[in-house]
Design a protein around this motif. Structure first.
Motif, PDB file in Angstrom:
ATOM      1  N   TYR B  75      33.025  12.154  15.485  1.00 21.67           N
ATOM      2  CA  TYR B  75      32.607  12.854  14.273  1.00 21.67           C
ATOM      3  C   TYR B  75      33.816  13.390  13.511  1.00 21.67           C
ATOM      4  CZ  TYR B  75      27.523  12.926  14.781  1.00 21.67           C
ATOM      5  OH  TYR B  75      26.208  12.577  14.815  1.00 21.67           O
ATOM      6  N   GLU B  76      34.688  14.115  14.230  1.00 18.34           N
ATOM      7  CA  GLU B  76      35.730  14.814  13.468  1.00 18.34           C
ATOM      8  C   GLU B  76      36.939  13.948  13.144  1.00 18.34           C
ATOM      9  OE1 GLU B  76      36.724  18.432  15.629  1.00 18.34           O
ATOM     10  OE2 GLU B  76      38.752  17.683  15.863  1.00 18.34           O
ATOM     11  N   ARG B  77      37.092  12.808  13.808  1.00 17.37           N
ATOM     12  CA  ARG B  77      38.247  11.962  13.505  1.00 17.37           C
ATOM     13  C   ARG B  77      37.902  10.791  12.597  1.00 17.37           C
ATOM     14  NH1 ARG B  77      41.200  11.892  19.447  1.00 17.37           N
ATOM     15  NH2 ARG B  77      41.217  14.156  19.657  1.00 17.37           N
ATOM     16  N   GLU B  78      36.682  10.287  12.749  1.00 15.67           N
ATOM     17  CA  GLU B  78      36.354   9.083  11.993  1.00 15.67           C
ATOM     18  C   GLU B  78      35.310   9.315  10.908  1.00 15.67           C
ATOM     19  OE1 GLU B  78      35.717   5.645  14.486  1.00 15.67           O
ATOM     20  OE2 GLU B  78      37.090   6.452  15.983  1.00 15.67           O
ATOM     21  N   LEU B  79      34.252  10.022  11.228  1.00  8.27           N
ATOM     22  CA  LEU B  79      33.160  10.139  10.264  1.00  8.27           C
ATOM     23  C   LEU B  79      33.395  11.247   9.241  1.00  8.27           C
ATOM     24  CD1 LEU B  79      30.106   9.706  12.678  1.00  8.27           C
ATOM     25  CD2 LEU B  79      31.213   7.986  11.266  1.00  8.27           C
ATOM     26  N   PHE B  80      33.731  12.434   9.727  1.00  8.71           N
ATOM     27  CA  PHE B  80      33.715  13.590   8.851  1.00  8.71           C
ATOM     28  C   PHE B  80      34.808  13.601   7.781  1.00  8.71           C
ATOM     29  CE2 PHE B  80      33.906  18.365   8.238  1.00  8.71           C
ATOM     30  CZ  PHE B  80      32.748  18.401   7.484  1.00  8.71           C
ATOM     31  N   PRO B  81      36.058  13.250   8.111  1.00  6.68           N
ATOM     32  CA  PRO B  81      37.104  13.351   7.073  1.00  6.68           C
ATOM     33  C   PRO B  81      36.766  12.578   5.801  1.00  6.68           C
ATOM     34  CG  PRO B  81      38.108  13.061   9.223  1.00  6.68           C
ATOM     35  CD  PRO B  81      36.627  12.869   9.415  1.00  6.68           C
ATOM     36  N   LYS B  82      36.258  11.362   5.961  1.00  9.08           N
ATOM     37  CA  LYS B  82      35.933  10.548   4.774  1.00  9.08           C
ATOM     38  C   LYS B  82      34.737  11.146   4.021  1.00  9.08           C
ATOM     39  CE  LYS B  82      35.696   6.410   2.516  1.00  9.08           C
ATOM     40  NZ  LYS B  82      34.982   6.835   1.343  1.00  9.08           N
ATOM     41  N   LEU B  88      33.649  16.477  -1.436  1.00 11.71           N
ATOM     42  CA  LEU B  88      34.386  17.526  -2.156  1.00 11.71           C
ATOM     43  C   LEU B  88      34.827  17.032  -3.530  1.00 11.71           C
ATOM     44  CD1 LEU B  88      36.548  19.255   0.614  1.00 11.71           C
ATOM     45  CD2 LEU B  88      34.670  20.245  -0.695  1.00 11.71           C
ATOM     46  N   ASP B  89      35.202  15.745  -3.604  1.00 10.12           N
ATOM     47  CA  ASP B  89      35.604  15.201  -4.903  1.00 10.12           C
ATOM     48  C   ASP B  89      34.459  15.312  -5.916  1.00 10.12           C
ATOM     49  OD1 ASP B  89      38.077  14.625  -3.931  1.00 10.12           O
ATOM     50  OD2 ASP B  89      37.732  12.474  -3.673  1.00 10.12           O
ATOM     51  N   VAL B  90      33.234  15.195  -5.422  1.00 10.78           N
ATOM     52  CA  VAL B  90      32.066  15.284  -6.312  1.00 10.78           C
ATOM     53  C   VAL B  90      31.681  16.740  -6.563  1.00 10.78           C
ATOM     54  CG1 VAL B  90      29.611  14.741  -6.517  1.00 10.78           C
ATOM     55  CG2 VAL B  90      31.174  13.042  -5.577  1.00 10.78           C
ATOM     56  N   LEU B  91      31.683  17.531  -5.491  1.00  4.82           N
ATOM     57  CA  LEU B  91      31.148  18.898  -5.593  1.00  4.82           C
ATOM     58  C   LEU B  91      32.093  19.850  -6.342  1.00  4.82           C
ATOM     59  CD1 LEU B  91      29.693  19.311  -1.986  1.00  4.82           C
ATOM     60  CD2 LEU B  91      28.444  18.883  -4.100  1.00  4.82           C
ATOM     61  N   ILE B  92      33.385  19.588  -6.219  1.00  2.00           N
ATOM     62  CA  ILE B  92      34.319  20.438  -6.967  1.00  2.00           C
ATOM     63  C   ILE B  92      34.469  19.804  -8.352  1.00  2.00           C
ATOM     64  CG2 ILE B  92      36.640  21.426  -7.027  1.00  2.00           C
ATOM     65  CD1 ILE B  92      36.682  21.267  -3.993  1.00  2.00           C
ATOM     66  N   ASP B  93      33.518  20.133  -9.219  1.00  2.00           N
ATOM     67  CA  ASP B  93      33.448  19.452 -10.513  1.00  2.00           C
ATOM     68  C   ASP B  93      34.067  20.280 -11.635  1.00  2.00           C
ATOM     69  OD1 ASP B  93      31.608  21.421 -10.448  1.00  2.00           O
ATOM     70  OD2 ASP B  93      29.896  20.207 -11.069  1.00  2.00           O
ATOM     71  N   GLY B  94      34.804  21.291 -11.265  1.00  2.00           N
ATOM     72  CA  GLY B  94      35.486  22.117 -12.252  1.00  2.00           C
ATOM     73  C   GLY B  94      36.392  23.046 -11.474  1.00  2.00           C
ATOM     74  N   ASP B  95      37.080  23.952 -12.171  1.00  2.00           N
ATOM     75  CA  ASP B  95      37.961  24.843 -11.409  1.00  2.00           C
ATOM     76  C   ASP B  95      37.208  26.046 -10.857  1.00  2.00           C
ATOM     77  OD1 ASP B  95      37.604  26.143 -13.785  1.00  2.00           O
ATOM     78  OD2 ASP B  95      39.637  26.987 -13.811  1.00  2.00           O
ATOM     79  N   ARG B  96      35.915  26.230 -11.244  1.00  2.00           N
ATOM     80  CA  ARG B  96      35.129  27.351 -10.734  1.00  2.00           C
ATOM     81  C   ARG B  96      33.895  26.811 -10.023  1.00  2.00           C
ATOM     82  NH1 ARG B  96      34.103  31.452 -15.549  1.00  2.00           N
ATOM     83  NH2 ARG B  96      35.981  32.697 -15.330  1.00  2.00           N
ATOM     84  N   VAL B  97      33.753  27.149  -8.775  1.00  2.00           N
ATOM     85  CA  VAL B  97      32.571  26.679  -8.028  1.00  2.00           C
ATOM     86  C   VAL B  97      32.094  27.774  -7.072  1.00  2.00           C
ATOM     87  CG1 VAL B  97      33.279  24.250  -8.124  1.00  2.00           C
ATOM     88  CG2 VAL B  97      33.908  25.643  -6.164  1.00  2.00           C
ATOM     89  N   ASP B  98      30.873  27.576  -6.598  1.00  2.00           N
ATOM     90  CA  ASP B  98      30.303  28.489  -5.599  1.00  2.00           C
ATOM     91  C   ASP B  98      30.534  27.862  -4.228  1.00  2.00           C
ATOM     92  OD1 ASP B  98      28.816  30.145  -4.011  1.00  2.00           O
ATOM     93  OD2 ASP B  98      27.001  30.077  -5.250  1.00  2.00           O
TER      94      ASP B  98
END
Lengths: 71, 423
Positions: B75-82, B88-98
């Protein structure tokens, strides 16, 4: 004279297969995946006594007992 | 004797570290405060968290198979990082987020996989619906500390119906077919999915598991989905909150987290110590018992004050109240204190969220597991997270647990993990 050998047992009725003992002493314990419980391996009898006792103390259900081996 | 225990023969509180450990390991203390059926109002009927004795042990035996070290490493070496980087690239859609909902969505992806839930991984809507369900299940899991328990029960019941219909049933049908094929010898056991729902279906005929009711299987799957999501998200937020509280030193700590995964893990374990998800663990005496020299009568409420015990200066140093991820601790004492519980009811996902124990030397071998929250905190740190000076965080006041947040606004210097030129 070497260290006395240990007698290590796991009560299968108490064990919940948490794997704490395997993480601590991978050569001494193995999870029997069919039953979901830990089983002591032959190497356990010669394992470091302090680590065996740590495994027993940290076993969530106190399923592991460690005694001196009587030959 | 009532099936819903609300009046106790005594209330006994422990706040010393060793006494709490003794209580956690006492097989006579359960988490079973409500023995009613689901129809009678027990929204947690039949789930592993409140089971006790032989049923609890049988359930944990099959469910613990999903938390083996090799699975955690996968999980933590192969699945989760990608997965985490893409999300995160999608969810951080601006400089201000919750930050809190971001933490929930990061964690729910793998929690859903482990639980055996099927959803469209490309659909943010699916993820948000799962997170909404998790929020309700979390209120249900904290029912003993709810300010309005009846409102929580009603909301959770509705959520179970939607969750079963939209997420569990489709996964159940597919897994049911695979289990049947394995039993008929048409496909090998290695074809079985590795998740909680599958092991429940595979073993449900075992009477010790007490899984004859379909609703119990739905609630068990929900328990693992919730357990793998909410706690991780709260710990992520609490980690950042403690770092930000360092003031002028916060930026340097963020830099260290970004560069050093083991330090990130120490941040998480130190956060768990200071901000346990369940500040006061509660147990019920199933029979007369004795803990640390204190006699406890049957049907007593035993309160374990983890917050106080986790700040014991003799174990954690004179600065035990402070946030210090580099503190030196006796290796026999977990860096997270009692925050994952212990004994037979110990959190099964301890290593998933918090990783393996860290040696006193801070030297770890190649098999070490850092825990998913450490990876999340690190990924957030790499994007230059900092507090939002214009919006204050909002605590979750629906519960008496002070460590829970609803909103945690932050700003990011970078939308991706790439270090900006010149840095």
């Amino acid at each position: 004279m070497g260290e006395p050998l240990s007698r290590v047992t796991v009560d299968p009725d108490l064990c919940i297969g948490s794997g704490e003992c395997v993480r601590l002493l991978p050569e001494s314990f193995r999870i029997d995946e069919r039953r979901g419980v830990s089983t002591p391996q032959p190497g356990a009898m010669a394992a470091d006594r302090a680590l065996l006792e740590e495994a027993a103390i940290n076993c969530p259900t106190r399923a592991i007992t460690v005694n001196d081996r009587v030959t | 004797m009532t099936d819903l225990l609300t009046t106790y023969t005594a209330t006994i509180t422990f706040d010393r570290f060793d006494d709490i450990r003794a209580a956690l390991f006492d097989p006579n203390l359960s988490r079973t405060f409500d023995r009613r059926s689901y129809e009678q109002g027990n929204i947690r009927d039949g789930i592993v968290s409140i089971a006790h004795g032989a049923t609890h042990r049988a359930r944990r035996r099959i469910e613990n198979t999903q938390f083996r070290a090799d699975v955690l490493r996968l999980y933590e070496r192969e699945l989760f990082p990608k997965v985490m980087s893409d999300l995160l690239d999608v969810l951080i859609d601006g400089d201000r987020v919750d930050l809190f909902p971001i933490g929930e969505m990061l964690s729910v992806v793998l929690a859903a996989r482990r639980a055996g839930i099927e959803y469209d991984p490309s659909s943010l809507d699916d993820l948000q619906r799962l997170v909404h369900h998790v929020d309700l299940f979390s209120q249900g899991s904290a029912i003993l500390d709810a300010r309005d328990p009846d409102a929580v029960r009603a909301a959770v019941r509705t959520t179970y119906e939607e969750f079963a219909r939209d997420f569990v049933r489709p996964a159940w049908e597919r897994r049911g077919e695979i289990v049947a094929a394995v039993r008929a010898g048409r496909i090998p056991e290695s074809e079985l999915p590795h998740d909680i729902l599958t092991v429940l279906l595979l073993h449900r005929e075992d009477p010790q598991l007490a899984l004859e009711d379909d609703g119990r299987i739905v609630r068990e799957v929900a328990t693992y989905l919730q357990g793998g999501t909410h706690t991780s998200a709260q710990t992520l937020v609490n980690s950042l909150d403690l770092i930000f509280a360092q003031g002028d030193r916060a930026a340097a700590t963020i830099e260290r987290v970004a560069a050093d995964t083991l330090f990130a893990q120490r941040v998480v374990q130190e956060t768990l110590r200071l901000r346990p998800t369940t500040p006061k663990i509660k147990r019920r005496a199933e029979t007369d018992t004795e803990v640390a020299g204190t006699k406890i009568p049957k049907d007593a409420l035993v309160v374990l004050d983890v917050v106080t015990a986790n700040r014991d200066a003799k174990l954690f140093g004179e600065n035990a109240d402070e946030f210090d991820p580099d503190r030196s601790i006796d290796p026999a004492v977990p860096r997270w204190g009692h925050s994952f519980g212990g004994g037979p009811h110990q959190c099964p996902g301890r290593a998933v969220g918090g990783g393996f124990p860290i040696p006193a030397s801070f030297d770890v071998d190649a098999d070490h597991v850092y825990g998913l929250v450490a990876l999340e905190v690190q990924a957030i740190a790499k994007r230059g997270v900092r507090p939002d000076p214009e919006r204050a965080p909002v605590r979750d006041t629906r519960t008496e647990r002070f460590t829970r947040w609803l909103h945690y606004p932050v700003r990011f210097e970078r939308r991706t993990a790439e270090v900006a030129p010149g840095r």
